[in-house]
Design a protein around this motif. Structure first.
Motif, PDB file in Angstrom:
ATOM      1  N   ALA A  43       1.094 -30.859 -10.017  1.00 50.34           N
ATOM      2  CA  ALA A  43       0.185 -29.708  -9.996  1.00 50.34           C
ATOM      3  C   ALA A  43      -0.111 -29.298  -8.549  1.00 50.34           C
ATOM      4  CB  ALA A  43      -1.111 -30.034 -10.732  1.00 50.34           C
ATOM      5  N   GLY A  44      -0.272 -30.270  -7.671  1.00 52.10           N
ATOM      6  CA  GLY A  44      -0.512 -29.967  -6.249  1.00 52.10           C
ATOM      7  C   GLY A  44       0.682 -29.283  -5.611  1.00 52.10           C
ATOM      8  N   ALA A  45       1.891 -29.765  -5.913  1.00 50.35           N
ATOM      9  CA  ALA A  45       3.100 -29.148  -5.356  1.00 50.35           C
ATOM     10  C   ALA A  45       3.262 -27.723  -5.869  1.00 50.35           C
ATOM     11  CB  ALA A  45       4.334 -29.981  -5.708  1.00 50.35           C
ATOM     12  N   ASN A  46       3.013 -27.508  -7.159  1.00 49.19           N
ATOM     13  CA  ASN A  46       3.088 -26.153  -7.715  1.00 49.19           C
ATOM     14  C   ASN A  46       2.033 -25.246  -7.096  1.00 49.19           C
ATOM     15  OD1 ASN A  46       5.301 -26.512  -9.437  1.00 49.19           O
ATOM     16  ND2 ASN A  46       4.016 -27.325 -11.074  1.00 49.19           N
ATOM     17  N   GLY A  47       0.867 -25.801  -6.820  1.00 49.32           N
ATOM     18  CA  GLY A  47      -0.178 -25.020  -6.149  1.00 49.32           C
ATOM     19  C   GLY A  47       0.231 -24.605  -4.744  1.00 49.32           C
ATOM     20  N   LYS A  48       0.869 -25.516  -4.007  1.00 45.75           N
ATOM     21  CA  LYS A  48       1.339 -25.191  -2.651  1.00 45.75           C
ATOM     22  C   LYS A  48       2.404 -24.099  -2.710  1.00 45.75           C
ATOM     23  CE  LYS A  48      -1.106 -27.994  -0.172  1.00 45.75           C
ATOM     24  NZ  LYS A  48      -2.158 -27.461   0.678  1.00 45.75           N
ATOM     25  N   LEU A  49       3.302 -24.176  -3.688  1.00 45.13           N
ATOM     26  CA  LEU A  49       4.329 -23.136  -3.827  1.00 45.13           C
ATOM     27  C   LEU A  49       3.688 -21.788  -4.147  1.00 45.13           C
ATOM     28  CD1 LEU A  49       7.055 -25.138  -5.755  1.00 45.13           C
ATOM     29  CD2 LEU A  49       7.185 -24.326  -3.390  1.00 45.13           C
ATOM     30  N   ALA A  50       2.664 -21.790  -4.990  1.00 43.06           N
ATOM     31  CA  ALA A  50       1.953 -20.548  -5.313  1.00 43.06           C
ATOM     32  C   ALA A  50       1.261 -19.978  -4.074  1.00 43.06           C
ATOM     33  CB  ALA A  50       0.940 -20.793  -6.425  1.00 43.06           C
ATOM     34  N   GLN A  51       0.701 -20.849  -3.235  1.00 42.37           N
ATOM     35  CA  GLN A  51       0.060 -20.395  -1.996  1.00 42.37           C
ATOM     36  C   GLN A  51       1.089 -19.753  -1.064  1.00 42.37           C
ATOM     37  OE1 GLN A  51      -1.752 -23.937  -0.437  1.00 42.37           O
ATOM     38  NE2 GLN A  51      -3.675 -23.622  -1.554  1.00 42.37           N
ATOM     39  N   ILE A  52       2.253 -20.371  -0.959  1.00 41.39           N
ATOM     40  CA  ILE A  52       3.301 -19.819  -0.103  1.00 41.39           C
ATOM     41  C   ILE A  52       3.724 -18.453  -0.621  1.00 41.39           C
ATOM     42  CG2 ILE A  52       5.729 -20.074   0.577  1.00 41.39           C
ATOM     43  CD1 ILE A  52       5.182 -23.110   0.797  1.00 41.39           C
ATOM     44  N   ASP A  53       3.921 -18.343  -1.943  1.00 47.99           N
ATOM     45  CA  ASP A  53       4.319 -17.059  -2.531  1.00 47.99           C
ATOM     46  C   ASP A  53       3.277 -15.984  -2.255  1.00 47.99           C
ATOM     47  OD1 ASP A  53       6.632 -18.226  -3.461  1.00 47.99           O
ATOM     48  OD2 ASP A  53       5.869 -18.505  -5.517  1.00 47.99           O
ATOM     49  N   ALA A  54       2.001 -16.335  -2.409  1.00 49.32           N
ATOM     50  CA  ALA A  54       0.925 -15.378  -2.161  1.00 49.32           C
ATOM     51  C   ALA A  54       0.904 -14.942  -0.697  1.00 49.32           C
ATOM     52  CB  ALA A  54      -0.423 -15.979  -2.559  1.00 49.32           C
ATOM     53  N   LEU A  55       1.088 -15.888   0.201  1.00 52.83           N
ATOM     54  CA  LEU A  55       1.091 -15.577   1.633  1.00 52.83           C
ATOM     55  C   LEU A  55       2.258 -14.661   1.995  1.00 52.83           C
ATOM     56  CD1 LEU A  55      -0.190 -16.135   4.421  1.00 52.83           C
ATOM     57  CD2 LEU A  55       1.313 -18.111   4.601  1.00 52.83           C
ATOM     58  N   VAL A  56       3.432 -14.966   1.473  1.00 45.04           N
ATOM     59  CA  VAL A  56       4.614 -14.152   1.755  1.00 45.04           C
ATOM     60  C   VAL A  56       4.431 -12.743   1.188  1.00 45.04           C
ATOM     61  CG1 VAL A  56       7.073 -13.884   1.224  1.00 45.04           C
ATOM     62  CG2 VAL A  56       6.194 -16.091   1.987  1.00 45.04           C
ATOM     63  N   ASN A  57       3.873 -12.651  -0.019  1.00 46.97           N
ATOM     64  CA  ASN A  57       3.641 -11.330  -0.628  1.00 46.97           C
ATOM     65  C   ASN A  57       2.639 -10.513   0.182  1.00 46.97           C
ATOM     66  OD1 ASN A  57       5.448 -11.659  -2.731  1.00 46.97           O
ATOM     67  ND2 ASN A  57       3.904 -12.492  -4.112  1.00 46.97           N
ATOM     68  N   ARG A  58       1.594 -11.168   0.676  1.00 50.41           N
ATOM     69  CA  ARG A  58       0.607 -10.456   1.488  1.00 50.41           C
ATOM     70  C   ARG A  58       1.208  -9.959   2.789  1.00 50.41           C
ATOM     71  NH1 ARG A  58      -3.375 -14.421   2.370  1.00 50.41           N
ATOM     72  NH2 ARG A  58      -2.815 -15.456   0.488  1.00 50.41           N
ATOM     73  N   ARG A  59       2.059 -10.766   3.388  1.00 47.10           N
ATOM     74  CA  ARG A  59       2.664 -10.378   4.661  1.00 47.10           C
ATOM     75  C   ARG A  59       3.675  -9.250   4.493  1.00 47.10           C
ATOM     76  NH1 ARG A  59       3.881 -16.178   7.586  1.00 47.10           N
ATOM     77  NH2 ARG A  59       1.724 -16.694   8.043  1.00 47.10           N
ATOM     78  N   SER A  60       4.293  -9.166   3.320  1.00 48.13           N
ATOM     79  CA  SER A  60       5.342  -8.174   3.125  1.00 48.13           C
ATOM     80  C   SER A  60       4.835  -6.881   2.487  1.00 48.13           C
ATOM     81  CB  SER A  60       6.468  -8.755   2.262  1.00 48.13           C
ATOM     82  OG  SER A  60       5.989  -9.032   0.966  1.00 48.13           O
ATOM     83  N   THR A  61       3.563  -6.842   2.130  1.00 52.15           N
ATOM     84  CA  THR A  61       3.000  -5.665   1.485  1.00 52.15           C
ATOM     85  C   THR A  61       2.259  -4.818   2.521  1.00 52.15           C
ATOM     86  OG1 THR A  61       2.707  -6.923  -0.544  1.00 52.15           O
ATOM     87  CG2 THR A  61       1.469  -4.884  -0.353  1.00 52.15           C
ATOM     88  N   ALA A  62       2.617  -3.544   2.562  1.00 57.21           N
ATOM     89  CA  ALA A  62       1.926  -2.625   3.476  1.00 57.21           C
ATOM     90  C   ALA A  62       0.528  -2.348   2.928  1.00 57.21           C
ATOM     91  CB  ALA A  62       2.701  -1.326   3.606  1.00 57.21           C
ATOM     92  N   VAL A  63      -0.407  -2.219   3.811  1.00 57.72           N
ATOM     93  CA  VAL A  63      -1.782  -1.957   3.423  1.00 57.72           C
ATOM     94  C   VAL A  63      -2.169  -0.578   3.919  1.00 57.72           C
ATOM     95  CG1 VAL A  63      -4.178  -2.687   3.707  1.00 57.72           C
ATOM     96  CG2 VAL A  63      -2.362  -4.389   3.543  1.00 57.72           C
TER      97      VAL A  63
END
Length: 84
Positions: A43-63
């Motif tokens: 569950a911790g490893a899956n949580g870290k992967l979800a955090q990475i995905d969220a961070l990458v999505n935020r960085r790649s999305t124009a605001v």
């Protein structure tokens, strides 16, 4: 909160895959306490992967900042022609 480094995604995926294999082995062997601990780690490893995905999505999305265009920021300026 400490965000994992996106460059470590493949390493965390490797850890997750290893945990899945270990859980399967522990279930086959009947090591129920071990299964529970490994599932918590998974569950911790899956949580870290979800955090990475969220961070990458935020960085790649124009605001859209709602900044006014040049004409809007200067207002309407009326010019009059000089009288001839």
């Amino acid at each position: 909160m400490h965000w994992p480094d996106p460059d470590q995604r493949s390493r965390i995926e490797e850890i997750r895959d290893n945990l899945i294999a270990c859980i399967a082995e522990a279930e086959r062997e009947g090591w129920l306490g071990e299964v529970e601990g490994l599932q918590a780690s998974l569950a911790g490893a899956n949580g870290k992967l979800a955090q990475i995905d969220a961070l990458v999505n935020r960085r790649s999305t124009a605001v859209e900042l709602g900044m006014p265009g040049f004409g809007q920021s200067t207002g309407n300026v009326e010019t009059t022609k000089p009288a001839s």
